[in-house]
Motif scaffolding. Structure first.
Motif, PDB file in Angstrom:
ATOM      1  N   SER A   1      56.113  16.296 -56.081  1.00 31.24           N
ATOM      2  CA  SER A   1      56.928  16.357 -54.833  1.00 31.24           C
ATOM      3  C   SER A   1      56.367  15.442 -54.111  1.00 31.24           C
ATOM      4  O   SER A   1      56.638  14.835 -52.913  1.00 31.24           O
ATOM      5  N   TYR A   2      55.132  16.468 -53.652  1.00 33.27           N
ATOM      6  CA  TYR A   2      54.923  16.451 -52.102  1.00 33.27           C
ATOM      7  C   TYR A   2      53.429  15.897 -51.695  1.00 33.27           C
ATOM      8  O   TYR A   2      52.746  16.154 -51.007  1.00 33.27           O
ATOM      9  N   ASN A   3      52.866  15.030 -52.725  1.00 32.22           N
ATOM     10  CA  ASN A   3      51.823  14.883 -53.056  1.00 32.22           C
ATOM     11  C   ASN A   3      51.388  13.787 -51.752  1.00 32.22           C
ATOM     12  O   ASN A   3      52.396  12.889 -51.759  1.00 32.22           O
ATOM     13  N   ASN A   4      50.342  13.712 -50.876  1.00 36.14           N
ATOM     14  CA  ASN A   4      49.674  13.028 -50.177  1.00 36.14           C
ATOM     15  C   ASN A   4      50.432  13.468 -48.657  1.00 36.14           C
ATOM     16  O   ASN A   4      51.025  12.470 -48.015  1.00 36.14           O
ATOM     17  N   LYS A   5      51.676  14.066 -49.042  1.00 34.99           N
ATOM     18  CA  LYS A   5      52.111  14.711 -47.633  1.00 34.99           C
ATOM     19  C   LYS A   5      51.354  16.089 -47.086  1.00 34.99           C
ATOM     20  O   LYS A   5      50.683  16.947 -47.562  1.00 34.99           O
ATOM     21  N   VAL A   6      51.877  15.915 -45.466  1.00 35.23           N
ATOM     22  CA  VAL A   6      51.083  17.131 -45.001  1.00 35.23           C
ATOM     23  C   VAL A   6      52.274  17.886 -44.347  1.00 35.23           C
ATOM     24  O   VAL A   6      53.480  17.285 -44.164  1.00 35.23           O
ATOM     25  N   ALA A   7      52.418  18.498 -44.141  1.00 33.35           N
ATOM     26  CA  ALA A   7      53.464  19.718 -43.805  1.00 33.35           C
ATOM     27  C   ALA A   7      53.330  20.765 -42.578  1.00 33.35           C
ATOM     28  O   ALA A   7      51.794  21.814 -42.856  1.00 33.35           O
TER      29      ALA A   7
ATOM     30  N   GLN B   1      49.471  19.259 -48.657  1.00 36.27           N
ATOM     31  CA  GLN B   1      47.832  19.969 -47.724  1.00 36.27           C
ATOM     32  C   GLN B   1      48.958  20.661 -46.999  1.00 36.27           C
ATOM     33  O   GLN B   1      49.859  19.920 -45.234  1.00 36.27           O
ATOM     34  N   CYS B   2      48.301  21.544 -46.314  1.00 31.69           N
ATOM     35  CA  CYS B   2      49.757  22.774 -45.109  1.00 31.69           C
ATOM     36  C   CYS B   2      48.659  23.052 -44.582  1.00 31.69           C
ATOM     37  O   CYS B   2      47.799  23.517 -43.827  1.00 31.69           O
ATOM     38  N   VAL B   3      49.408  23.542 -42.896  1.00 33.64           N
ATOM     39  CA  VAL B   3      48.249  23.783 -41.762  1.00 33.64           C
ATOM     40  C   VAL B   3      50.009  24.600 -41.297  1.00 33.64           C
ATOM     41  O   VAL B   3      51.328  24.573 -41.153  1.00 33.64           O
TER      42      VAL B   3
ATOM     43  N   SER C   1      45.622  28.812 -51.164  1.00 38.14           N
ATOM     44  CA  SER C   1      44.659  27.712 -52.064  1.00 38.14           C
ATOM     45  C   SER C   1      44.316  27.776 -52.726  1.00 38.14           C
ATOM     46  O   SER C   1      43.951  26.851 -53.882  1.00 38.14           O
ATOM     47  N   SER C   2      44.242  29.043 -53.163  1.00 42.93           N
ATOM     48  CA  SER C   2      43.137  29.780 -54.661  1.00 42.93           C
ATOM     49  C   SER C   2      44.137  29.789 -55.344  1.00 42.93           C
ATOM     50  O   SER C   2      43.832  29.079 -56.610  1.00 42.93           O
ATOM     51  N   GLN C   3      45.635  29.736 -54.989  1.00 45.85           N
ATOM     52  CA  GLN C   3      46.541  29.470 -56.347  1.00 45.85           C
ATOM     53  C   GLN C   3      46.848  28.547 -56.613  1.00 45.85           C
ATOM     54  O   GLN C   3      46.973  27.941 -57.715  1.00 45.85           O
ATOM     55  N   THR C   4      47.393  27.214 -55.516  1.00 42.01           N
ATOM     56  CA  THR C   4      48.275  26.279 -55.949  1.00 42.01           C
ATOM     57  C   THR C   4      46.650  25.327 -56.116  1.00 42.01           C
ATOM     58  O   THR C   4      47.125  23.925 -56.287  1.00 42.01           O
ATOM     59  N   GLY C   5      46.022  24.802 -55.620  1.00 48.04           N
ATOM     60  CA  GLY C   5      44.236  24.204 -56.123  1.00 48.04           C
ATOM     61  C   GLY C   5      44.408  23.223 -54.702  1.00 48.04           C
ATOM     62  O   GLY C   5      43.771  22.278 -54.388  1.00 48.04           O
ATOM     63  N   ASN C   6      45.188  23.282 -53.737  1.00 45.55           N
ATOM     64  CA  ASN C   6      45.348  22.054 -52.192  1.00 45.55           C
ATOM     65  C   ASN C   6      45.155  22.996 -51.226  1.00 45.55           C
ATOM     66  O   ASN C   6      45.715  24.233 -50.890  1.00 45.55           O
ATOM     67  N   LYS C   7      44.846  22.506 -50.277  1.00 46.31           N
ATOM     68  CA  LYS C   7      44.302  22.623 -48.998  1.00 46.31           C
ATOM     69  C   LYS C   7      45.225  23.446 -48.427  1.00 46.31           C
ATOM     70  O   LYS C   7      46.695  22.954 -48.283  1.00 46.31           O
ATOM     71  N   VAL C   8      45.167  24.550 -47.375  1.00 43.22           N
ATOM     72  CA  VAL C   8      45.742  25.071 -46.551  1.00 43.22           C
ATOM     73  C   VAL C   8      45.165  25.696 -45.523  1.00 43.22           C
ATOM     74  O   VAL C   8      44.269  26.832 -45.144  1.00 43.22           O
ATOM     75  N   HIS C   9      44.959  25.153 -44.114  1.00 42.17           N
ATOM     76  CA  HIS C   9      44.426  25.003 -43.008  1.00 42.17           C
ATOM     77  C   HIS C   9      45.181  26.108 -42.163  1.00 42.17           C
ATOM     78  O   HIS C   9      46.232  26.326 -41.814  1.00 42.17           O
TER      79      HIS C   9
END
Ligand SMILES: CCCCC/C=C\C/C=C\C/C=C\C=C\C(=O)SCCNC(=O)CCNC(=O)[C@H](O)C(C)(C)COP(=O)(O)OP(=O)(O)OC[C@H]1O[C@@H](n2cnc3c(N)ncnc32)[C@H](O)[C@@H]1OP(=O)(O)O
Ligand SMILES: NC(=O)C1=CN([C@@H]2O[C@H](COP(=O)(O)OP(=O)(O)OC[C@H]3O[C@@H](n4cnc5c(N)ncnc54)[C@H](OP(=O)(O)O)[C@@H]3O)[C@@H](O)[C@H]2O)C=CC1
Length: 349
Positions: A70-76, A99-101, A118-126
């Motif tokens: 649902s949040y593919n290609n979104k930045v939060a 992708q979260c900041v 990040s290690s659980q979801t595979g998506n980058k968290v900054h």
């Protein structure tokens, strides 16, 4: 009609009086037992549960509610995303593809949360250090985010500060500390991002986490109540003004959800937890995952017609505290029989 004798009426009054008195003793705040057992309870808070038997009807569902992706290609962008509810919301958005900041004062805490999620979801968290009380720091943080991810689609103003304190003990700096984080911090983040989004003609969803007492006010947390009420006014106003730029503004008012940040500052001995749960109709505290699912929905495209909404999410605590007669929950069946008989036997006014 069963006639009621004076003796029975006295009996009912006695029962009700003892009920009320025992409640007053249990709830009294002028003299509270902070004895060793209370402190013991708090230290072992993780092992204790005051949930009521009827909470079984309201068992939490802690799985992720929205469809995968649902949040593919979104930045939060989530303020205070390193701990507590902010961390839970970051985890869910990241799991759904965002992708979260995350931003707050303590970079190490943020970095650890970012790495774990990040290690659980595979998506980058900054992780970006930012004190939201400082408008220049907010501006630098947004610059950094633009470099990392571009402008966000979702902004969650979650960072806050709070402590219980009788207002006559509160210093000017104590007041400033809370209102600067909660009201000014939310305003600085919202204005900085809002202006840049408008310049770039990019729509976004803004969500603020307030509290149920933003509406009622509350003694002993007066700076927090005042600042959260200000945040609600800010968000409702901008919902009206900035819809034309593609911006939605919504608010969640959570009831009590156990986090270290909140409970260590609002109930440091654990003394009030039992009575607090006793007044929640669903008989338990909320769970971070439940709040995170609601936040994920409100910030998603599924809620694109939702703006200016204030969602109370408290297991019913607010209405339970508000209704004058709600204490009658404690009247037993036998007591009700007697009360009804007394009422029915009254003729005229
Ligand atoms: C009936 C009971 C119910 C029980 C409730 C239980 C559970 C909760 C239920 C519902 C919760 C509802 C709403 C919750 C809202 C929340 O916001 S919870 C989140 C709380 N999280 C945080 O507060 C995290 C961040 N907090 C902090 O960093 C600090 O606590 C602080 C806000 C103080 C800011 O830190 P810092 O900038 O370092 O400030 P200082 O330490 O320099 O202090 C600034 C001035 O404030 C004075 N001060 C600090 N603490 C107190 C205190 N406890 N009492 C009085 N005054 C305090 C400090 O002295 C400084 O002033 P001076 O310079 O001395 O004048
Ligand atoms: N838990 C509950 O029962 C309830 C919570 N809420 C609200 O939920 C939200 C989250 O609270 P919760 O998770 O419980 O508590 P936490 O204390 O865990 O969260 C507060 C966050 O705010 C950050 N923060 C504080 N000051 C600043 C600042 N000056 N600049 C940037 N970030 C800051 C903190 O990070 P750092 O220290 O690194 O800066 C921390 O991550 C808050 O808005 C709170 O008011 C509302 C009702 C009930």
């Amino acid at each position: 009609m069963v006639p009621v004798s004076v003796g029975q009426a006295g009996n009912v009054s006695g029962l009700l009086l003892s009920l009320i008195l025992s409640e007053q003793v249990q709830n009294r705040t002028d003299s509270v037992d902070f004895g060793p057992s209370q402190l013991w309870c708090h230290r072992f808070a993780g092992l204790r549960s005051y949930a009521t038997p009827h909470s079984q009807f309201f068992a939490p569902s802690e799985g992720i509610m929205l469809p995968a992706g649902s949040y593919n290609n979104k930045v939060a962008f989530i303020t205070g995303g390193g701990t507590g509810l902010g961390r839970a919301m970051t985890g869910v958005l990241s799991q759904l593809g965002a992708q979260c900041v995350i931003a707050s004062r303590k970079l190490e805490v943020l970095q650890q949360t970012a790495t774990e999620i990040s290690s659980q979801t595979g998506n980058k968290v900054h992780a970006v250090q930012c004190d939201v009380r400082d408008p220049q720091a907010v501006s630098r943080c947004v610059d950094q985010m633009v470099e990392l991810t571009g402008l966000p689609d979702v902004i969650i103003n979650n960072a806050a500060g709070n402590f219980i304190c009788p207002s006559e003990r509160l210093s000017a700096n104590g007041w400033k500390s809370i209102t600067d984080i909660v009201l000014n911090g939310t305003a600085f983040v919202t204005l900085e991002l809002g202006k840049r989004l408008i310049q770039n003609q990019k729509g976004a969803s803004f969500l603020a986490i307030t509290t149920i007492y933003a509406e009622s006010g509350s003694g002993f947390v007066v700076p927090s109540a005042s600042a959260k009420a200000g945040v609600e006014a800010l968000y409702k106003s901008l919902a009206a003004e900035w819809g034309r730029y593609g911006h939605r503004f919504n608010i969640i008012q959570p009831g009590p959800i156990r986090t270290k940040g909140a409970f260590s500052r609002l109930d440091p001995t654990g003394t009030f937890e039992k009575s607090m749960i006793g007044r929640i109709p669903t008989g338990r505290l909320g769970k971070p995952a439940e709040l995170a699912n609601l936040a994920a929905y409100l910030s998603s495209d599924y809620a694109s017609w939702m703006s200016g909404a204030v969602i109370r999410f408290d297991g019913g605590e607010y209405v339970s505290m508000a209704g004058e007669f709600n204490e009658l929950r404690k009247v037993t069946d036998d007591q009700w029989k007697m009360l009804e008989t007394m009422i029915r036997s009254t003729k005229g006014s």
